[in-house]
Scaffold this motif. Structure first.
Motif, short mmCIF file in Angstrom:
data_model
loop_
_atom_site.label_atom_id
_atom_site.label_comp_id
_atom_site.label_asym_id
_atom_site.label_seq_id
_atom_site.Cartn_x
_atom_site.Cartn_y
_atom_site.Cartn_z
N LEU A 300 0.83 -1.20 0.00
CA LEU A 300 0.00 0.00 0.00
C LEU A 300 0.87 1.25 0.00
O LEU A 300 1.95 1.28 0.57
CB LEU A 300 -0.90 0.03 1.24
CG LEU A 300 -1.71 -1.22 1.57
CD1 LEU A 300 -2.48 -1.02 2.88
CD2 LEU A 300 -2.67 -1.56 0.44
N LYS A 301 0.35 2.29 -0.63
CA LYS A 301 0.93 3.61 -0.47
C LYS A 301 0.34 4.15 0.84
O LYS A 301 -0.86 3.99 1.07
CB LYS A 301 0.45 4.47 -1.64
CG LYS A 301 1.35 5.60 -2.03
CD LYS A 301 0.89 6.12 -3.38
CE LYS A 301 1.20 7.59 -3.49
NZ LYS A 301 0.59 8.16 -4.71
N PHE A 302 1.16 4.75 1.68
CA PHE A 302 0.60 5.11 2.98
C PHE A 302 1.17 6.40 3.55
O PHE A 302 2.21 6.89 3.12
CB PHE A 302 0.81 3.96 3.98
CG PHE A 302 2.23 3.86 4.48
CD1 PHE A 302 3.21 3.29 3.71
CD2 PHE A 302 2.58 4.33 5.74
CE1 PHE A 302 4.52 3.20 4.15
CE2 PHE A 302 3.89 4.25 6.21
CZ PHE A 302 4.86 3.67 5.40
N LEU A 316 13.49 4.81 10.24
CA LEU A 316 12.64 3.82 9.57
C LEU A 316 11.67 4.50 8.62
O LEU A 316 11.47 4.06 7.48
CB LEU A 316 11.88 3.01 10.63
CG LEU A 316 10.86 2.00 10.08
CD1 LEU A 316 11.56 0.86 9.36
CD2 LEU A 316 9.99 1.44 11.20
N LEU A 317 11.09 5.61 9.07
CA LEU A 317 10.13 6.33 8.23
C LEU A 317 10.82 6.85 6.97
O LEU A 317 10.26 6.81 5.88
CB LEU A 317 9.51 7.48 9.02
CG LEU A 317 8.55 7.05 10.14
CD1 LEU A 317 8.27 8.20 11.10
CD2 LEU A 317 7.24 6.53 9.56
N LYS A 318 12.06 7.31 7.14
CA LYS A 318 12.82 7.79 5.99
C LYS A 318 13.07 6.63 5.02
O LYS A 318 12.87 6.74 3.81
CB LYS A 318 14.14 8.40 6.47
CG LYS A 318 15.08 8.83 5.36
CD LYS A 318 14.51 10.01 4.58
CE LYS A 318 15.32 10.29 3.33
NZ LYS A 318 14.59 11.20 2.42
N GLN A 319 13.48 5.53 5.60
CA GLN A 319 13.80 4.35 4.79
C GLN A 319 12.56 3.88 4.01
O GLN A 319 12.67 3.42 2.88
CB GLN A 319 14.30 3.25 5.73
CG GLN A 319 14.72 1.96 5.06
CD GLN A 319 14.60 0.80 6.05
OE1 GLN A 319 14.87 0.94 7.24
NE2 GLN A 319 14.20 -0.36 5.54
N LYS A 320 11.39 4.00 4.63
CA LYS A 320 10.16 3.56 3.97
C LYS A 320 9.58 4.66 3.08
O LYS A 320 8.49 4.50 2.54
CB LYS A 320 9.12 3.16 5.03
CG LYS A 320 9.52 1.96 5.86
CD LYS A 320 9.43 0.70 5.03
CE LYS A 320 9.90 -0.50 5.85
NZ LYS A 320 9.99 -1.72 5.02
N ASN A 321 10.28 5.79 2.99
CA ASN A 321 9.80 6.91 2.18
C ASN A 321 8.39 7.33 2.63
O ASN A 321 7.53 7.64 1.81
CB ASN A 321 9.82 6.53 0.70
CG ASN A 321 9.71 7.75 -0.19
OD1 ASN A 321 10.01 8.86 0.24
ND2 ASN A 321 9.23 7.56 -1.41
N ALA A 322 8.21 7.31 3.94
CA ALA A 322 6.88 7.57 4.49
C ALA A 322 6.61 9.07 4.59
O ALA A 322 7.53 9.88 4.62
CB ALA A 322 6.75 6.93 5.86
N THR A 323 5.35 9.38 4.66
CA THR A 323 4.90 10.75 4.89
C THR A 323 4.20 10.78 6.25
O THR A 323 3.42 9.89 6.56
CB THR A 323 3.88 11.15 3.80
OG1 THR A 323 4.56 11.12 2.55
CG2 THR A 323 3.33 12.54 4.05
N VAL A 324 4.48 11.81 7.03
CA VAL A 324 3.84 11.92 8.35
C VAL A 324 2.97 13.18 8.39
O VAL A 324 3.45 14.27 8.08
CB VAL A 324 4.89 11.97 9.48
CG1 VAL A 324 4.20 12.10 10.83
CG2 VAL A 324 5.78 10.74 9.45
#
Lengths: 589, 473
Positions: A300-302, A316-324
């Motif tokens: 999923l895109k999340f 971890l969030l950086k590694q997962k290219n996550a958006t907060v």
């Protein structure tokens, strides 16, 4: 006959004229003249480019026509002399439930949020076994319908967004906040009354929380956190199966039985195809990791909405290219804490560290935007952002996290998030630096229309907040006044004695409640013991929940009461069964 | 000055990290101990060498050689046991019961582990290193359990045992039929609120679920067969609940069943035989002594309480000799905690079986080490002090079955997770930090821009009731 026909024509023409007149009468009193404004003499913080001293911003027909120093003022413009003031792009609150009217029930058997028609149930394992006991298969409960569109639920009046606009917020992402699949969010400008005209992008995300908001016994599946995960996993698997079934059918329709159509599973297709991102409500480290785990499992895109402890997992969030979508509603010391020592060191550390999250994410290079975190007072948005600045976030980044970052995240940076020619004229004119406590919001523009700033500057609300004091907008002061959108106008504090009618006879309950904004807490005394109770106030309605412990078994009870002065009546729900109750508040001594 | 302090702290923290890393990678030698192996007797004047987290050698002091840079723990006068194993735990879970349905095989406890539960550290202080964290007993077929190592301070992923054996919770008797809870005091109608309401109903619920799973397996088999024939069939819908129950039939998922009475124990044995699987372990099993022969013949284990009884109607026939009687009938037996509190002193629970059942020290020790390890199919990795197993150890300052003894140090895979001396040394500093944080908040609360609304709850609020899972009612 001829006469009659002419008469009809005349009526029609009159009607048409009347409609046109209505149509071209602007809703906002401020917009009686042409929608052309020139803001001059101000410091213009463009966000995208250099800050302009003594600059001019020209607004025409909802857009920014020009921005710069020494611009000629158009002859048809209303001139706003903003000498000594600062102009900012309108602020974006990246995660709210604003504009959706009274909240749907947080719990209860049956009933869907927002009054949508009964739709096919996301296939829930286990219903068959439940039915073996003679129970009716329940309709889809609130919070299990991914097809729910926030855009269809908007309920907007001229005053709905007064509080947000007066706090400099001109755009919000909004969606219901009940249940697991809370609905598909919509990005809206906080303008006047016509909900459809407010929509900037729809849908933006499918909002998901890990709270079923339901009870242990009769609230229906899932009633626990692990049930929520099984539910999510099963529904995503079902969506994959649905996709496969339809693609096989579409390849060769002859000789294959037509698959069923299912609104919920159809709505999940862009989610499993990683086109529509899922915004997971997740605050603790483990919630964030659970969200990432589920997103990884199904590709999923999340986004992470909340992210209170995101500072612990920034890498971890950086590694997962996550958006907060980072909540600025920082955890607070409980209001009625009797013994400060009773809290664990971990809890104290978490509270102390929460404002550092933004700075940590920024350093780690994690994409983020600020959200108010359902704070009771929109005015706290800026004040809390200032706390993030105090905790180490550069001021310009804090501003970006409320303007251009969310615009980029939501894919609207072409038209929003900075003061540039051709962009939507969402602007805030402040008396000074936005993050200075003394600063007041002077003018707010949404889609080029000027809106009255209806209250004191955001951070100047005294104890009790602006709601209690009654703002310049003409709201009656004090508790019990006309409820506003946040419900904070209604006071439910005090001691309430109510009687619930059950087939076993009446049960008396005594609620002792305190109120902070629209949140309510306290205790409820019952024949089975005294239990902590929490709730929220919305309009004239109090929603509450507590867990009764009876013979060492826990029984979650939810309820809703309508309050009229010192009288309350409503319904309790326990284990899927309703019981009415009524009672009154003990007058203050 | 402040910046300098911060820098120093960073360097220190990095160093500590490096040391910790080296420790688990390198060698740890525990010497001069009384080593209670739980598998091959007790070694006086013994040593244990842990290399890269695994036990590399165990024997008399002179038989165990460590390299020069091994970390040495002098355990003179102390007793070393395997890290204690709790076959029935509900600790460190954010939720416990998916009590809405009578069959919830699709839910997994590994989705709701809370690595910050302080109970983890407290249990380490009692020598417990591995637990079987289970779904509650609210329904006939509950959720899938998780096996956790108490690596306090580590992430959830590090606590969950990699490639752990899979187990699932069943429950029989009063809890799944919701005795005493069939009417709702707030809005009740007197009718059963959730099927089933009787022991007959519990049996039916389980049999029905397995019947459905058989049909589910047949559907998938037919699909695979069609694929083999070169057809392009639509695969059946994956059903997470039936996936799990099918895995029981296939022998990939093992049943731990909460039970009390002899009749319901025999019932489950019959149902298991009907559908071709075996109960791995009966939990609580307070009337196990009445049907010990039958349980032994089935090949199931029994994990029971040391001396809890009469707390509910189905516990009236419990006897403290239960564990010993089951053991003597050849049932693989353990004693468990089912409680955050008892999990801190499992060694005392084991000691009671010596008092009531006249067992040997090693038998009693096995009740909280090797036997529960076997009951969760982890005995190839933990449960005794044998070469090749994980370096999970508890070091006591006296005989573990003396009530005067306490745990001095607990290791998991060679890493120290509890050290009583270090704990005591740290307390002042932690108290000071706490005081400072409280003071800081107090000062901030006086500031004019004080926040008034309560912030978000970090802990999810959907956690299920603990008490329902707990049989002491």
């Amino acid at each position: 006959m001829k006469l009659r026909k002419s008469y009809v024509t005349l009526v029609c023409v009159c009607l048409l004229f009347a409609t046109m007149t209505l149509r071209f009468t602007p809703n906002s009193a401020a917009a009686n003249a042409a929608d052309v404004y020139a803001i001059k003499g101000a410091t213009v913080v463009t966000v995208s480019g250099a800050t302009i001293r003594n600059g001019v911003v020209i607004i025409r027909d909802g857009l920014i026509e020009a921005v710069g120093a020494d611009l000629p003022i158009p002859g048809d413009a209303r001139v706003i002399d903003a000498t000594g003031m600062t102009v900012y792009p309108g602020l974006i609150d990246a995660y709210t439930n604003a504009g959706l009217g009274t909240a749907a029930p947080a719990a209860g058997a049956g009933g869907r949020g927002g009054g949508a028609p009964a739709a096919p149930v996301v296939a829930i394992p286990g219903l068959g076994v439940q039915a073996a006991g003679g129970a009716q298969p329940a309709p889809t409960p609130a919070g299990q319908s991914p097809e729910l569109m926030a855009a269809d639920q908007l309920k907007v009046t001229a005053e709905t967004f007064d509080n947000q606009r007066s706090a400099g917020i001109t755009t919000v992402l909004t969606a219901p906040r009940e249940g697991i699949y809370q609905g598909q969010s919509v990005l809206i400008n906080l303008g006047g009354e016509d909900a459809d005209k407010l929509i900037l992008k729809n849908p933006v995300s499918l909002n998901v929380s890990f709270s079923s908001g339901r009870g242990f016994g009769g609230g229906g599946y899932p009633g626990s956190l692990m049930g929520v995960f099984a539910f999510l996993r099963q529904s995503l698997l079902d969506a994959q199966h649905y996709k496969l079934a339809w693609s096989q059918y579409n390849q060769n329709k002859r000789g294959i039985q037509r698959p069923d159509t299912d609104k919920s599973l159809a709505a999940l297709q862009p989610v499993i195809d990683a086109q529509l991102p899922v915004a997971f409500s997740a605050n603790s480290v483990r919630e964030i990791k659970r969200a990432i785990g589920l997103a990884d499992e199904f590709g999923l895109k999340f986004m992470i909405a909340g992210g209170t402890q995101s500072y612990e997992v920034a890498d971890l969030l950086k590694q997962k290219n996550a958006t907060v979508l980072l909540s600025l509603n920082f955890p607070q010391r409980p209001a009625n804490l009797e013994d400060p020592e009773s809290e664990s060191l971990r809890t104290l550390r978490e509270r102390a560290d929460a404002p550092k999250a933004a700075a940590t994410l920024h350093k780690a290079g994690v994409r983020f935007a600020f959200q108010s975190g359902y704070a009771a007072r929109p005015s706290d948005f800026i004040a809390n952002a200032a706390k993030a600045v105090e905790a180490g976030l550069p001021k310009d980044i804090a501003l970006k996290a409320m303007t251009i970052y969310p615009a980029e995240i939501f894919g609207v940076s072409e038209q929003l998030g900075s003061i540039e020619k051709g962009k939507i004229a969402n602007l805030v004119v402040a008396s000074g630096d936005l993050f200075d406590r003394r600063t007041q919001i002077k003018y707010v523009f949404v889609d080029g229309k000027s809106y009255e700033v209806k209250a004191a500057a955001p951070t100047q609300a005294g104890p009790g907040g602006r709601f209690g004091a009654g703002g310049p907008g003409g709201r009656p002061g004090g508790g019990g006044g006309r409820p506003n959108a946040d419900g904070a106008g209604l006071s439910v504090a005090g001691s309430w004695t109510v009687t619930s009618e059950s087939p076993q006879g009446p049960v008396q309950l005594t609620f002792s409640l305190t109120q902070e904004g629209n949140r309510v807490s306290g205790s409820v005394a019952s024949p089975f013991g005294t239990f902590p109770v929490t709730g929220t106030v919305s309009g004239s309605e109090l929603s509450f929940a507590f867990t009764a412990k009876i013979q060492d078994q826990e029984l979650p009870v939810t309820g809703k009461g309508t309050i009229d002065g010192n009288a309350m009546r409503g319904t309790l729900n326990a284990m899927g069964q309703d019981a009415s109750f009524s009672g009154s508040r003990t007058p203050r001594q | 000055m402040k910046r300098y302090t911060a820098l120093l702290l960073t360097v220190l923290i990095t160093l500590v990290g490096v040391v910790a890393q080296a420790q688990s990678q390198g060698e740890v030698l525990i010497k001069n101990a009384t080593v209670m192996t739980a598998s091959h007797g007790t070694i006086e004047g013994g040593s244990i060498l842990i290399r890269n987290g695994k036990i590399a050698a165990v024997g008399k002091n002179n038989e165990v050689q460590a390299s020069a840079n091994a970390k040495v723990i002098d355990a003179t006068g102390m007793f070393v046991t395997p890290g204690l194993v709790d076959a029935h735990s509900h600790s460190a879970l954010d939720a416990l019961n998916e009590g809405t349905l009578s069959v919830t095989a699709m839910v997994r406890m590994k989705d709701v582990v809370n690595e910050t539960d302080i109970s983890i550290y407290r249990q380490l202080a009692g020598g417990t290193t591995t637990v079987h964290a289970m779904h509650g007993s609210a329904n006939a077929i509950g959720g899938q359990n998780v096996i956790l190592k108490w690596k306090w301070g580590k992430s959830v992923e590090e606590m969950i045992v990699p490639d752990m054996p899979r187990t699932i919770k069943f429950a029989l008797g009063e809890n799944p039929k919701r005795s005493g809870n069939q009417t709702n005091p707030f809005a009740g109608t007197g009718r059963p609120l959730r099927f089933p309401a009787t022991r007959m109903g519990v049996e039916f619920t389980i049999r029905e679920a397995f019947q459905q799973a058989r049909e589910y397996i047949a559907k998938w088999d037919a699909y695979e067969a069609a694929k083999k024939r070169g057809e392009n069939p639509l695969p059946p819908r994956r059903d997470l609940k039936l996936d799990a129950i099918a895995d029981i039939i296939r022998g990939n998922l093992f049943v731990h069943s909460h039970c009390y009475r002899a009749d319901e124990i025999l019932m489950l044995i019959n149902v298991a035989q009907e559908f071709g699987w075996k109960v791995l372990t009966f939990q609580h099993v307070l009337e196990g002594y009445k049907v010990a022969k039958e349980i032994a013949a089935h090949g199931a284990g029994g994990s029971t309480f040391s001396d809890w009884w009469a707390y509910k109607i189905e516990a009236f026939d419990a006897i403290p000799g239960n564990a010993a009687i089951m053991h003597r009938h050849g049932i693989l037996t353990s004693v468990n905690s089912d409680s955050d509190d008892l999990a801190r002193r499992l060694y005392q629970e084991a000691a009671k079986t010596i008092k009531y059942g006249l067992l040997t020290d090693e038998e009693a020790l096995q009740f909280i080490t090797l036997n529960p390890a076997k009951q969760i199919k982890m005995d190839s990795r933990i449960g005794s002090i044998d070469v090749g197993k994980d370096g999970d150890l508890a070091i006591f300052n006296g005989h573990p079955f003396s009530i005067y003894s306490r745990v001095e140090m607990t290791l998991i895979e060679g890493e120290v997770y509890f050290d009583r001396k270090a704990d005591l040394a740290r307390r002042d500093q932690l108290a000071k930090e706490k005081k400072e944080l409280i003071e800081k908040e107090r000062r901030a609360a006086g500031a004019p821009d004080q926040q008034r609304q309560p912030g978000p709850q970090i802990t999810p609020t959907v956690s299920g009731p603990r008490e329902v899972a707990h049989p002491h009612q």
